[in-house]
Design an enzyme around this catalytic site. Sequence first.
Site, short mmCIF file in Angstrom:
data_model
loop_
_atom_site.label_atom_id
_atom_site.label_comp_id
_atom_site.label_asym_id
_atom_site.label_seq_id
_atom_site.Cartn_x
_atom_site.Cartn_y
_atom_site.Cartn_z
N SER A 1 0.82 -1.21 0.00
CA SER A 1 0.00 0.00 0.00
C SER A 1 0.86 1.26 0.00
O SER A 1 1.98 1.26 0.53
CB SER A 1 -0.88 -0.02 1.26
OG SER A 1 -1.47 1.23 1.49
N GLN B 1 0.23 -0.29 -4.67
CA GLN B 1 -1.07 0.39 -4.70
C GLN B 1 -0.83 1.88 -4.53
O GLN B 1 -0.28 2.32 -3.51
CB GLN B 1 -1.97 -0.17 -3.59
CG GLN B 1 -3.29 0.55 -3.43
CD GLN B 1 -3.19 1.72 -2.48
OE1 GLN B 1 -2.52 1.64 -1.45
NE2 GLN B 1 -3.85 2.82 -2.81
N TYR C 1 -2.03 5.76 -4.14
CA TYR C 1 -3.03 6.81 -3.90
C TYR C 1 -2.56 8.05 -4.62
O TYR C 1 -1.36 8.35 -4.65
CB TYR C 1 -3.18 7.07 -2.40
CG TYR C 1 -4.04 6.06 -1.68
CD1 TYR C 1 -5.28 5.68 -2.17
CD2 TYR C 1 -3.62 5.49 -0.48
CE1 TYR C 1 -6.08 4.76 -1.51
CE2 TYR C 1 -4.42 4.56 0.20
CZ TYR C 1 -5.64 4.21 -0.33
OH TYR C 1 -6.43 3.31 0.32
N THR D 1 -5.78 3.15 -6.83
CA THR D 1 -7.06 3.00 -6.13
C THR D 1 -7.95 4.19 -6.48
O THR D 1 -7.55 5.35 -6.31
CB THR D 1 -6.84 2.89 -4.61
OG1 THR D 1 -6.11 1.69 -4.37
CG2 THR D 1 -8.15 2.83 -3.85
N ARG E 1 -16.37 5.23 8.63
CA ARG E 1 -16.10 4.00 9.39
C ARG E 1 -16.38 4.27 10.86
O ARG E 1 -15.54 4.79 11.59
CB ARG E 1 -14.67 3.55 9.15
CG ARG E 1 -14.42 3.38 7.66
CD ARG E 1 -13.03 2.92 7.35
NE ARG E 1 -12.76 3.03 5.92
CZ ARG E 1 -11.56 2.88 5.37
NH1 ARG E 1 -10.53 2.61 6.13
NH2 ARG E 1 -11.39 2.98 4.06
N LYS F 1 -8.08 -0.08 -9.25
CA LYS F 1 -8.63 -0.84 -8.13
C LYS F 1 -9.85 -0.10 -7.59
O LYS F 1 -9.71 1.04 -7.12
CB LYS F 1 -7.57 -0.99 -7.03
CG LYS F 1 -8.07 -1.68 -5.77
CD LYS F 1 -6.94 -1.94 -4.79
CE LYS F 1 -7.42 -2.73 -3.59
NZ LYS F 1 -8.23 -1.93 -2.66
N HIS G 1 -13.61 -1.90 -1.91
CA HIS G 1 -12.68 -1.63 -0.83
C HIS G 1 -13.08 -2.41 0.44
O HIS G 1 -12.97 -1.92 1.56
CB HIS G 1 -12.65 -0.12 -0.53
CG HIS G 1 -11.31 0.41 -0.11
ND1 HIS G 1 -10.45 1.04 -0.98
CD2 HIS G 1 -10.68 0.42 1.09
CE1 HIS G 1 -9.36 1.42 -0.32
NE2 HIS G 1 -9.47 1.05 0.93
C1 FMN Z 1 -7.24 -3.01 7.25
C2 FMN Z 1 -7.40 -2.74 5.79
C3 FMN Z 1 -6.58 -1.79 5.19
C4 FMN Z 1 -6.71 -1.54 3.82
N1 FMN Z 1 -5.86 -0.63 3.22
C5 FMN Z 1 -5.96 -0.41 1.89
C6 FMN Z 1 -5.06 0.48 1.24
O1 FMN Z 1 -4.18 1.06 1.86
N2 FMN Z 1 -5.21 0.69 -0.09
C7 FMN Z 1 -6.18 0.05 -0.82
O2 FMN Z 1 -6.29 0.26 -2.03
N3 FMN Z 1 -7.03 -0.82 -0.23
C8 FMN Z 1 -6.93 -1.07 1.09
N4 FMN Z 1 -7.79 -1.96 1.69
C9 FMN Z 1 -8.77 -2.69 0.86
C10 FMN Z 1 -8.17 -4.01 0.37
O3 FMN Z 1 -7.16 -3.79 -0.60
C11 FMN Z 1 -9.24 -4.91 -0.27
O4 FMN Z 1 -9.88 -4.21 -1.29
C12 FMN Z 1 -10.29 -5.38 0.75
O5 FMN Z 1 -9.65 -5.75 1.96
C13 FMN Z 1 -11.08 -6.54 0.20
O6 FMN Z 1 -12.02 -7.01 1.10
P1 FMN Z 1 -11.79 -8.25 2.11
O7 FMN Z 1 -11.03 -7.70 3.27
O8 FMN Z 1 -13.15 -8.69 2.43
O9 FMN Z 1 -11.00 -9.28 1.37
C14 FMN Z 1 -7.70 -2.23 3.06
C15 FMN Z 1 -8.50 -3.19 3.68
C16 FMN Z 1 -8.36 -3.46 5.03
C17 FMN Z 1 -9.23 -4.51 5.65
#
Ligand code: FMN
Length: 382
Positions: free
Chosen positions: A109, A130, A132, A158, A167, A255, A279
Amino acid sequence: MRLRHCSNVDDFRTLARRRLPGPIFHYIDGAADDEVTYRRNTEAYERCDLVPNVLTGVETIDMATTVMGQRLAMPLFCSPTALQRLFHHDGERAVAKAAEKFGTMFGVSSLGTVSVEEIGAAIATPKMFQLYFHKDRGLTNNMIERCLAANFDVMALTVDTITGGNRERDLRTGFTSPPQLTPASVISFALHPAWTLNYFAREPFSLPQLKTHVKEGTNVAISVGEYFSSLLDQSMNWRDAEQVGVKWGKHFCLKGIMSVADARRAVDIGATGIMVSNHGGRQLDGSRSPFDQLAEIVDAVGDKIDVICDGGIRRGTHVLKALSLGAKACSGGRFYLYALAAAGQPGVEKALGNMRSEIERDMKLMGCRSLAELSRENLRFR
Ligand SMILES: Cc1cc2nc3c(=O)[nH]c(=O)nc-3n(C[C@H](O)[C@H](O)[C@H](O)COP(=O)(O)O)c2cc1C
């Protein structure tokens, strides 16, 4: 509950909950508003049934797939997630090494807590970064240049965090990165001494992808919502996305695509992949699940671009259902994050190992020797 007894995602979640201070557990576990989309992301898989074939000779099966030019030994990879050293002191190092062992891709990330240079040098398997899109273009460009130098294979921009999701668990717990010492969090740290000792005794927290450019990359506490709203550029548009892809010049993916129209535009700007994703339900609550959107997106662009189904994956059968609809691979966050929090690298290895065994067993039970044999013939929606 011990690591060796963790047979499924829920078991890891139970262990993670026990090991982590409350605000950190809820940051991983929580989602936006009423968390309807979060729940639906997994429930969607349960509205559709698999129809197996038998007597096909399945003593050896092949679950390898190629996605955005990367050959993966299994059709599930680790989505990029933020702040991993808060979950376990090895953070991204643990996930990267575990992904390498299983021959799958790992996404780092923009809010990663280990540098892209270190991850680039540590593993030889496919790596995604990934991105931003920051208001500070110098920072955005610097990240792209650093990832090119560190030999990353895929860039994922993303596009679903144009502002922070609501949240509510994080609002309630006051979660910030890094965690702040408040009366409530001090109690929570005191109740989790092993985590607290590791957090304070080891390498200080930082966000190495950010810290060269903004003070938020160091030890300034900020909520993730504030980060999205204050540092990311809300004017980001298709031209910007295209320019990122051109500057990157390698496999490029968006994404957070959910509509057919956007999937077509991703093809038009030269992306080689899209992650159909909301996400993990953390942004727009009430949005549709990736699995429910998959068929129409695959029908529109599946022959032009690699379609990845991201989120809600909790079982091998979920992966097989998404691949049957035409996804090239699946990806997920929480399935390995709970395991990281529960036990570091051995935890993530166990999570990936469980998934690989499930996919293998389920392919055999489906009568499939390779992923190419999965098709919509195998599925019935209720
Ligand atoms: C704790 C956490 C942090 C995340 N941080 C990012 C991030 O920094 N950048 C991003 O594009 N997606 C982030 N995501 C989304 C994940 O890349 C992914 O899309 C998502 O976790 C998919 O759902 P799942 O947890 O049910 O598998 C995050 C998800 C979680 C749970």
